[in-house]
Design a protein around this motif. Structure first.
Motif, PDB file in Angstrom:
ATOM      1  N   GLU A   9       0.613   0.255  -4.800  1.00  0.00           N
ATOM      2  CA  GLU A   9      -0.068  -0.507  -3.747  1.00  0.00           C
ATOM      3  C   GLU A   9       0.923  -1.434  -3.059  1.00  0.00           C
ATOM      4  O   GLU A   9       1.749  -2.079  -3.708  1.00  0.00           O
ATOM      5  N   LYS A  10       0.829  -1.480  -1.732  1.00  0.00           N
ATOM      6  CA  LYS A  10       1.782  -2.265  -0.939  1.00  0.00           C
ATOM      7  C   LYS A  10       1.310  -3.712  -0.789  1.00  0.00           C
ATOM      8  O   LYS A  10       0.123  -3.994  -0.795  1.00  0.00           O
ATOM      9  N   THR A  11       2.293  -4.586  -0.648  1.00  0.00           N
ATOM     10  CA  THR A  11       2.054  -5.988  -0.342  1.00  0.00           C
ATOM     11  C   THR A  11       2.397  -6.206   1.128  1.00  0.00           C
ATOM     12  O   THR A  11       3.343  -5.609   1.637  1.00  0.00           O
ATOM     13  N   PHE A  12       1.636  -7.054   1.793  1.00  0.00           N
ATOM     14  CA  PHE A  12       1.855  -7.321   3.217  1.00  0.00           C
ATOM     15  C   PHE A  12       3.324  -7.659   3.499  1.00  0.00           C
ATOM     16  O   PHE A  12       3.942  -8.417   2.761  1.00  0.00           O
ATOM     17  N   ILE A  13       3.870  -7.081   4.495  1.00  0.00           N
ATOM     18  CA  ILE A  13       5.240  -7.230   5.010  1.00  0.00           C
ATOM     19  C   ILE A  13       6.285  -6.624   4.072  1.00  0.00           C
ATOM     20  O   ILE A  13       7.068  -5.792   4.482  1.00  0.00           O
ATOM     21  N   LEU A  42       7.941   4.841  -1.742  1.00  0.00           N
ATOM     22  CA  LEU A  42       8.034   3.382  -1.720  1.00  0.00           C
ATOM     23  C   LEU A  42       8.188   2.928  -0.273  1.00  0.00           C
ATOM     24  O   LEU A  42       8.854   3.591   0.509  1.00  0.00           O
ATOM     25  N   ASN A  43       7.569   1.830   0.056  1.00  0.00           N
ATOM     26  CA  ASN A  43       7.789   1.196   1.353  1.00  0.00           C
ATOM     27  C   ASN A  43       8.456  -0.141   1.098  1.00  0.00           C
ATOM     28  O   ASN A  43       7.937  -0.956   0.340  1.00  0.00           O
ATOM     29  N   ILE A  44       9.625  -0.324   1.697  1.00  0.00           N
ATOM     30  CA  ILE A  44      10.357  -1.579   1.581  1.00  0.00           C
ATOM     31  C   ILE A  44      10.469  -2.136   3.006  1.00  0.00           C
ATOM     32  O   ILE A  44      11.165  -1.549   3.836  1.00  0.00           O
TER      33      ILE A  44
END
Length: 137
Positions: A9-13, A42-44
């Motif tokens: 799960e992603k965190t904002f920004i 992954l989103n970084i």
């Protein structure tokens, strides 16, 4: 039907930045593989990274016989002027195959590894020059 690539799960920004421990990066990737499997996303910040964790999948993904080059409109227009070559020919054309065969040894994995010492030497010389002239400009 294909299923989506799993990801934490992603965190904002920051996206999934919290999933990676900078002091134990490899362990972070091993933990994520155990949680999400051999392929996960992954989103970084605004970048997306698809992580592949097994050599078998890497070999499959890097198999050149499964890929074909697309000559888009701009390259097609360039081809009208310069003819068919590495960038303007389709992968099925003889000139592309010839150019690819000539260039691959120069840019293959071992050739790139062999360039490292020279790149390191040039980088070191550049850093020494910057240090020598620091503050003059």
């Amino acid at each position: 039907m294909s299923k989506p690539i799993p990801q934490p799960e992603k965190t904002f920004i920051i996206g999934n930045l919290k999933e990676l421990d900078p002091d134990h990066t490899l362990n972070s990737f091993i933990r994520l593989q155990k949680l999400y499997g051999d392929i996960y996303r992954l989103n970084i910040f605004d970048k997306t990274l698809v992580v592949v964790s097994t050599q078998e999948i890497i070999n499959f993904l890097c198999d050149e016989t499964k890929f074909d080059k697309h000559v888009d409109f701009a390259l097609q227009e360039l081809r009208n002027s310069v003819g068919d070559g590495l960038f303007t020919a389709s992968t099925s054309e003889p000139n592309w195959k010839l150019a690819h065969k000539i260039l691959m040894p120069a840019f293959g994995p071992q050739a790139i590894r062999d360039m490292f010492p020279a790149m390191m030497d040039i980088s070191s010389q550049l850093i020494l020059r910057w240090e020598r002239f620091a503050g003059e400009e």
